[in-house]
Design a protein around this motif. Structure first.
Motif, PDB file in Angstrom:
ATOM      1  N   THR A  44       0.826  -1.136  -0.098  1.00 43.62           N
ATOM      2  CA  THR A  44      -0.156   0.090  -0.081  1.00 43.62           C
ATOM      3  C   THR A  44       0.689   1.330  -0.106  1.00 43.62           C
ATOM      4  OG1 THR A  44      -0.013   0.090   2.256  1.00 43.62           O
ATOM      5  CG2 THR A  44      -1.818  -1.136   1.404  1.00 43.62           C
ATOM      6  N   TYR A  45       0.151   2.432  -0.126  1.00 41.16           N
ATOM      7  CA  TYR A  45       0.979   3.645  -0.037  1.00 41.16           C
ATOM      8  C   TYR A  45       1.527   3.885   1.239  1.00 41.16           C
ATOM      9  CZ  TYR A  45       2.090   8.635  -0.827  1.00 41.16           C
ATOM     10  OH  TYR A  45       2.493   9.902  -0.954  1.00 41.16           O
ATOM     11  N   ASP A  46       0.644   3.726   2.090  1.00 43.88           N
ATOM     12  CA  ASP A  46       1.144   3.957   3.605  1.00 43.88           C
ATOM     13  C   ASP A  46       2.546   3.050   4.004  1.00 43.88           C
ATOM     14  OD1 ASP A  46      -0.651   5.822   3.776  1.00 43.88           O
ATOM     15  OD2 ASP A  46      -2.227   4.543   4.865  1.00 43.88           O
ATOM     16  N   ASN A  47       2.365   1.438   3.747  1.00 46.23           N
ATOM     17  CA  ASN A  47       3.356   0.976   4.370  1.00 46.23           C
ATOM     18  C   ASN A  47       4.697   1.063   3.298  1.00 46.23           C
ATOM     19  OD1 ASN A  47       2.735  -1.121   1.921  1.00 46.23           O
ATOM     20  ND2 ASN A  47       1.569  -2.506   3.014  1.00 46.23           N
ATOM     21  N   THR A  48       4.417   1.483   1.940  1.00 49.23           N
ATOM     22  CA  THR A  48       5.658   1.616   1.262  1.00 49.23           C
ATOM     23  C   THR A  48       6.317   2.879   1.735  1.00 49.23           C
ATOM     24  OG1 THR A  48       4.475   0.707  -0.652  1.00 49.23           O
ATOM     25  CG2 THR A  48       6.386   2.215  -1.066  1.00 49.23           C
ATOM     26  N   LEU A  49       5.569   3.901   1.944  1.00 46.94           N
ATOM     27  CA  LEU A  49       6.215   5.206   2.682  1.00 46.94           C
ATOM     28  C   LEU A  49       6.746   5.073   3.800  1.00 46.94           C
ATOM     29  CD1 LEU A  49       6.375   8.221   2.411  1.00 46.94           C
ATOM     30  CD2 LEU A  49       4.038   8.584   3.480  1.00 46.94           C
ATOM     31  N   GLU A  50       6.222   4.161   4.667  1.00 43.96           N
ATOM     32  CA  GLU A  50       6.802   4.149   6.174  1.00 43.96           C
ATOM     33  C   GLU A  50       8.007   3.354   5.794  1.00 43.96           C
ATOM     34  OE1 GLU A  50       7.656   1.847   9.734  1.00 43.96           O
ATOM     35  OE2 GLU A  50       6.936   0.962   8.003  1.00 43.96           O
ATOM     36  N   LEU A  51       8.269   2.310   5.155  1.00 43.90           N
ATOM     37  CA  LEU A  51       9.353   1.605   4.752  1.00 43.90           C
ATOM     38  C   LEU A  51      10.350   2.484   4.114  1.00 43.90           C
ATOM     39  CD1 LEU A  51      11.200  -0.911   5.122  1.00 43.90           C
ATOM     40  CD2 LEU A  51      10.238  -1.795   2.858  1.00 43.90           C
ATOM     41  N   MET A  52      10.263   3.082   3.161  1.00 42.19           N
ATOM     42  CA  MET A  52      10.991   4.202   2.456  1.00 42.19           C
ATOM     43  C   MET A  52      11.716   5.114   3.350  1.00 42.19           C
ATOM     44  SD  MET A  52      11.393   7.277   0.983  1.00 42.19           S
ATOM     45  CE  MET A  52       9.948   7.879   0.417  1.00 42.19           C
ATOM     46  N   SER A  53      10.754   5.683   4.286  1.00 44.41           N
ATOM     47  CA  SER A  53      11.025   6.656   5.258  1.00 44.41           C
ATOM     48  C   SER A  53      12.223   6.141   6.231  1.00 44.41           C
ATOM     49  CB  SER A  53       9.954   7.328   6.146  1.00 44.41           C
ATOM     50  OG  SER A  53       9.123   7.728   5.183  1.00 44.41           O
ATOM     51  N   GLY A  75      10.223  10.100  -3.678  1.00 46.77           N
ATOM     52  CA  GLY A  75      11.303  10.022  -2.640  1.00 46.77           C
ATOM     53  C   GLY A  75      12.065   8.996  -2.865  1.00 46.77           C
ATOM     54  N   PHE A  76      11.912   7.951  -3.634  1.00 53.74           N
ATOM     55  CA  PHE A  76      12.844   7.030  -3.956  1.00 53.74           C
ATOM     56  C   PHE A  76      13.980   7.540  -5.013  1.00 53.74           C
ATOM     57  CE2 PHE A  76       9.364   4.450  -2.335  1.00 53.74           C
ATOM     58  CZ  PHE A  76       9.823   3.160  -1.838  1.00 53.74           C
ATOM     59  N   ASP A  77      15.033   6.875  -4.920  1.00 43.18           N
ATOM     60  CA  ASP A  77      16.332   7.370  -5.864  1.00 43.18           C
ATOM     61  C   ASP A  77      15.917   6.888  -7.290  1.00 43.18           C
ATOM     62  OD1 ASP A  77      18.296   8.364  -4.084  1.00 43.18           O
ATOM     63  OD2 ASP A  77      18.232   6.285  -3.193  1.00 43.18           O
ATOM     64  N   ALA A  78      14.971   5.692  -7.626  1.00 44.82           N
ATOM     65  CA  ALA A  78      14.740   5.423  -8.862  1.00 44.82           C
ATOM     66  C   ALA A  78      13.396   4.328  -8.831  1.00 44.82           C
ATOM     67  CB  ALA A  78      15.699   4.669  -9.528  1.00 44.82           C
TER      68      ALA A  78
END
Length: 231
Positions: A44-53, A75-78
């Motif tokens: 999901t958007y939320d768990n992807t954002l949380e892990l990326m952060s 916010g990812f490099d690629a």
């Protein structure tokens, strides 16, 4: 812009699988060349954002392998965009990509986008069932798939994914021959240093995923093994 062509080893983390801070720090500080983020279900958007952060606290490059438009996070490099070469459901070739570009095409930084010719080798994997992937008949067919990606489609990456089981080195070797100048990633079933080294002798980049959640120490040991200079 990232240079994935210099990568020998990456870890792959699934946003839908929990990982504690200590384990994440060990992975990100291990010397791996990058961390890929992606999964088949529950992304999901939320768990992807949380892990990326959380990964962003470290200097390691972090890349999103896009599996759902709803989970595309800035916010990812690629961003790696899979085109499933042996999908039995044709919608998995271009339909999601057309939908995404229709809605978000004007916002995309194209220098951050890399298309993957994605070849699924394990017919029992979740991603195989989702895409109705056709089994690979033999090494010659695998080589032909890689040529379609590299020569007809001019894709920069060929990704051989065995997801959950260790792949056939002869199939991977055939893909390497067919890929030629395209960069070959291998992922799937790596649970030992010996398996990581074997695939690293064929593929340009080895991706280590599931073992992270089963045996962190074994996962970490693959970094040095893969990146150790050949003497």
């Amino acid at each position: 812009m990232i240079d994935f062509r210099g990568w020998r080893h990456t870890f792959k983390l699934d946003p839908d699988k929990p990982i504690d801070d200590e384990a994440l720090e060990a992975l990100c500080e291990s010397g791996t060349d990058a961390v890929l983020v992606g999964g088949t279900y529950g992304v999901t958007y939320d768990n992807t954002l949380e892990l990326m952060s959380r990964i962003r606290r470290y200097a390691v490059p972090v890349v999103l392998e896009i599996s759902s438009l709803e989970a595309v996070v800035p916010g990812f490099d690629a961003y790696f965009v899979p085109l499933v070469l042996n999908a039995g459901d044709p919608d998995w070739l271009f339909a999601p990509h057309v939908a995404g570009l229709r809605d978000y095409g004007s916002y995309i930084h194209w220098e951050e986008i890399f298309a993957e010719g994605y070849l699924i080798g394990n017919p029992d994997a979740s991603v195989a069932r989702l895409t109705k992937a056709k089994p690979i008949a033999d090494a010659e067919e695998a080589k032909a798939y890689a040529r379609v990606a590299a020569k007809l489609c001019r894709l920069p990456i060929v990704y051989v994914e065995y997801s959950g089981t260790y792949g056939d080195p002869e199939i991977v070797r055939a893909c390497k021959a067919g890929a030629e100048d395209a960069h070959l990633f291998y992922g799937g079933g790596i649970r030992t240093v010996e398996q990581a080294v074997e695939m690293a002798q064929i593929a340009d980049t080895v991706v280590v995923g599931n073992i992270i959640y089963e045996d962190l120490k074994a996962a970490l040991a693959t970094v040095e093994a893969v990146k150790r200079p050949v003497v």
